[in-house]
Write a protein that holds these residues in place. Structure first.
Motif, PDB file in Angstrom:
ATOM      1  N   ALA A  35      48.640  43.267  80.827  1.00 48.32           N
ATOM      2  CA  ALA A  35      48.196  44.483  80.133  1.00 48.32           C
ATOM      3  C   ALA A  35      47.799  44.205  78.684  1.00 48.32           C
ATOM      4  O   ALA A  35      46.913  44.873  78.144  1.00 48.32           O
ATOM      5  N   GLY A  36      48.416  43.224  78.058  1.00 49.77           N
ATOM      6  CA  GLY A  36      48.116  42.906  76.667  1.00 49.77           C
ATOM      7  C   GLY A  36      46.941  41.958  76.481  1.00 49.77           C
ATOM      8  O   GLY A  36      46.604  41.595  75.364  1.00 49.77           O
ATOM      9  N   GLY A  37      46.330  41.511  77.568  1.00 48.60           N
ATOM     10  CA  GLY A  37      45.213  40.574  77.485  1.00 48.60           C
ATOM     11  C   GLY A  37      45.633  39.170  77.898  1.00 48.60           C
ATOM     12  O   GLY A  37      46.778  38.930  78.281  1.00 48.60           O
ATOM     13  N   ARG A  38      44.713  38.263  77.814  1.00 44.61           N
ATOM     14  CA  ARG A  38      44.953  36.890  78.236  1.00 44.61           C
ATOM     15  C   ARG A  38      45.906  36.180  77.287  1.00 44.61           C
ATOM     16  O   ARG A  38      45.791  36.305  76.067  1.00 44.61           O
ATOM     17  N   VAL A  39      46.811  35.405  77.859  1.00 35.55           N
ATOM     18  CA  VAL A  39      47.764  34.640  77.065  1.00 35.55           C
ATOM     19  C   VAL A  39      47.150  33.306  76.662  1.00 35.55           C
ATOM     20  O   VAL A  39      47.374  32.809  75.558  1.00 35.55           O
ATOM     21  N   SER A  40      46.362  32.718  77.542  1.00 33.51           N
ATOM     22  CA  SER A  40      45.719  31.428  77.277  1.00 33.51           C
ATOM     23  C   SER A  40      44.225  31.558  77.501  1.00 33.51           C
ATOM     24  O   SER A  40      43.785  32.255  78.414  1.00 33.51           O
ATOM     25  N   LEU A  41      43.477  30.857  76.676  1.00 31.37           N
ATOM     26  CA  LEU A  41      42.028  30.792  76.825  1.00 31.37           C
ATOM     27  C   LEU A  41      41.640  29.340  77.065  1.00 31.37           C
ATOM     28  O   LEU A  41      42.304  28.422  76.582  1.00 31.37           O
ATOM     29  N   LYS A  91      45.591  19.768  85.108  1.00 32.42           N
ATOM     30  CA  LYS A  91      44.995  20.798  84.250  1.00 32.42           C
ATOM     31  C   LYS A  91      44.036  21.664  85.057  1.00 32.42           C
ATOM     32  O   LYS A  91      44.025  22.894  84.920  1.00 32.42           O
ATOM     33  N   THR A  92      43.245  21.050  85.914  1.00 35.67           N
ATOM     34  CA  THR A  92      42.285  21.790  86.734  1.00 35.67           C
ATOM     35  C   THR A  92      42.998  22.801  87.624  1.00 35.67           C
ATOM     36  O   THR A  92      42.571  23.951  87.750  1.00 35.67           O
ATOM     37  N   VAL A  93      44.095  22.381  88.243  1.00 29.91           N
ATOM     38  CA  VAL A  93      44.866  23.262  89.119  1.00 29.91           C
ATOM     39  C   VAL A  93      45.435  24.431  88.320  1.00 29.91           C
ATOM     40  O   VAL A  93      45.347  25.593  88.744  1.00 29.91           O
ATOM     41  N   LEU A  94      46.006  24.140  87.161  1.00 30.49           N
ATOM     42  CA  LEU A  94      46.603  25.198  86.349  1.00 30.49           C
ATOM     43  C   LEU A  94      45.557  26.170  85.816  1.00 30.49           C
ATOM     44  O   LEU A  94      45.798  27.381  85.772  1.00 30.49           O
ATOM     45  N   ILE A  95      44.399  25.668  85.436  1.00 26.35           N
ATOM     46  CA  ILE A  95      43.344  26.570  84.965  1.00 26.35           C
ATOM     47  C   ILE A  95      42.828  27.417  86.122  1.00 26.35           C
ATOM     48  O   ILE A  95      42.541  28.607  85.941  1.00 26.35           O
ATOM     49  N   ALA A  96      42.750  26.851  87.328  1.00 28.08           N
ATOM     50  CA  ALA A  96      42.358  27.657  88.495  1.00 28.08           C
ATOM     51  C   ALA A  96      43.370  28.779  88.728  1.00 28.08           C
ATOM     52  O   ALA A  96      42.995  29.936  88.972  1.00 28.08           O
ATOM     53  N   LEU A  97      44.667  28.475  88.635  1.00 29.74           N
ATOM     54  CA  LEU A  97      45.700  29.508  88.777  1.00 29.74           C
ATOM     55  C   LEU A  97      45.599  30.537  87.653  1.00 29.74           C
ATOM     56  O   LEU A  97      45.758  31.742  87.876  1.00 29.74           O
ATOM     57  N   GLN A  98      45.336  30.079  86.448  1.00 28.66           N
ATOM     58  CA  GLN A  98      45.182  30.986  85.314  1.00 28.66           C
ATOM     59  C   GLN A  98      44.008  31.932  85.530  1.00 28.66           C
ATOM     60  O   GLN A  98      44.134  33.148  85.337  1.00 28.66           O
ATOM     61  N   GLU A  99      42.858  31.395  85.935  1.00 30.06           N
ATOM     62  CA  GLU A  99      41.687  32.240  86.156  1.00 30.06           C
ATOM     63  C   GLU A  99      41.942  33.245  87.271  1.00 30.06           C
ATOM     64  O   GLU A  99      41.566  34.409  87.162  1.00 30.06           O
ATOM     65  N   TRP A 100      42.596  32.808  88.341  1.00 32.15           N
ATOM     66  CA  TRP A 100      42.930  33.714  89.443  1.00 32.15           C
ATOM     67  C   TRP A 100      43.863  34.814  88.937  1.00 32.15           C
ATOM     68  O   TRP A 100      43.658  35.996  89.203  1.00 32.15           O
ATOM     69  N   GLY A 101      44.905  34.426  88.206  1.00 32.00           N
ATOM     70  CA  GLY A 101      45.852  35.403  87.682  1.00 32.00           C
ATOM     71  C   GLY A 101      45.215  36.381  86.704  1.00 32.00           C
ATOM     72  O   GLY A 101      45.513  37.578  86.726  1.00 32.00           O
ATOM     73  N   ASP A 102      44.337  35.888  85.832  1.00 33.35           N
ATOM     74  CA  ASP A 102      43.669  36.771  84.876  1.00 33.35           C
ATOM     75  C   ASP A 102      42.799  37.799  85.594  1.00 33.35           C
ATOM     76  O   ASP A 102      42.680  38.936  85.146  1.00 33.35           O
ATOM     77  N   GLU A 103      42.215  37.403  86.723  1.00 33.48           N
ATOM     78  CA  GLU A 103      41.357  38.332  87.466  1.00 33.48           C
ATOM     79  C   GLU A 103      42.154  39.286  88.348  1.00 33.48           C
ATOM     80  O   GLU A 103      41.867  40.473  88.391  1.00 33.48           O
ATOM     81  N   PHE A 104      43.148  38.774  89.056  1.00 32.93           N
ATOM     82  CA  PHE A 104      43.813  39.586  90.074  1.00 32.93           C
ATOM     83  C   PHE A 104      45.187  40.112  89.683  1.00 32.93           C
ATOM     84  O   PHE A 104      45.688  41.043  90.317  1.00 32.93           O
ATOM     85  N   THR A 105      45.822  39.542  88.676  1.00 38.11           N
ATOM     86  CA  THR A 105      47.114  40.048  88.182  1.00 38.11           C
ATOM     87  C   THR A 105      47.081  40.036  86.659  1.00 38.11           C
ATOM     88  O   THR A 105      47.890  39.367  86.014  1.00 38.11           O
ATOM     89  N   PRO A 106      46.150  40.789  86.063  1.00 44.01           N
ATOM     90  CA  PRO A 106      45.965  40.694  84.601  1.00 44.01           C
ATOM     91  C   PRO A 106      47.172  41.205  83.823  1.00 44.01           C
ATOM     92  O   PRO A 106      47.896  42.090  84.259  1.00 44.01           O
TER      93      PRO A 106
END
Length: 158
Positions: free
Chosen positions: A113-119, A96-111
């Protein structure tokens, strides 16, 4: 006998990042773990939600079971043949930690257009949660000050 890096087994790599990628570094593997964290357990659920070919899915599930990330459990629907469901082990849930790190990176650097898919939310309070580097004293550290440095098993020419 000295072996080349290409012929080493996944357990022979000294680098923990390399060993980890050998187990879960393929795209479908991490997406299966992501969906398992969302509660999916059945082959058909993974196949239908991910759009992954059945042969690829079967191979990835088998490798995740072999790696100890998932465990297989038999089940049988009334009138149907025995099938297997796939459940995260403690090792798998720790991804989970690894996936959330990838999610946070993706939300910042490859957002998207419709907003975040997961919170990420604390299930008890509902407050937003994010990953951080925390020192031995409990203080949150600035990521810019964090470096990978040689550990006790590092080769001399690191």
């Amino acid at each position: 006998m000295v072996t080349s890096t290409n012929s080493r087994s996944k357990n022979e790599h000294h680098c923990s990042i390399h060993r980890s990628l050998d187990l879960v570094g393929e795209k479908w593997s991490l997406l299966i773990v992501r969906n398992a964290l969302r509660g999916q357990t059945r082959f058909s659920e993974f196949r239908d939600s991910l759009g992954v070919p059945s042969d690829v899915l079967a191979a990835r599930l088998a490798s995740l079971v072999e790696a100890g990330v998932l465990e297989r459990r038999a089940y049988r629907e009334p009138g149907a043949r025995e099938r297997f469901s796939y459940h995260l082990t403690a090792e798998g849930a720790a991804l989970k930690t690894v996936l959330i790190a990838l999610q946070e990176w993706g939300d910042e650097f490859t957002p998207n257009a419709g907003g975040r898919v997961s919170l990420t939310r604390d299930t008890a309070t509902g407050q937003h949660a994010s990953l951080a580097f925390v020192g031995d004293d409990g203080a949150v550290l600035d990521p810019a000050t964090i470096a990978l440095v040689p550990g006790p098993a590092a080769p001399a020419a690191w």
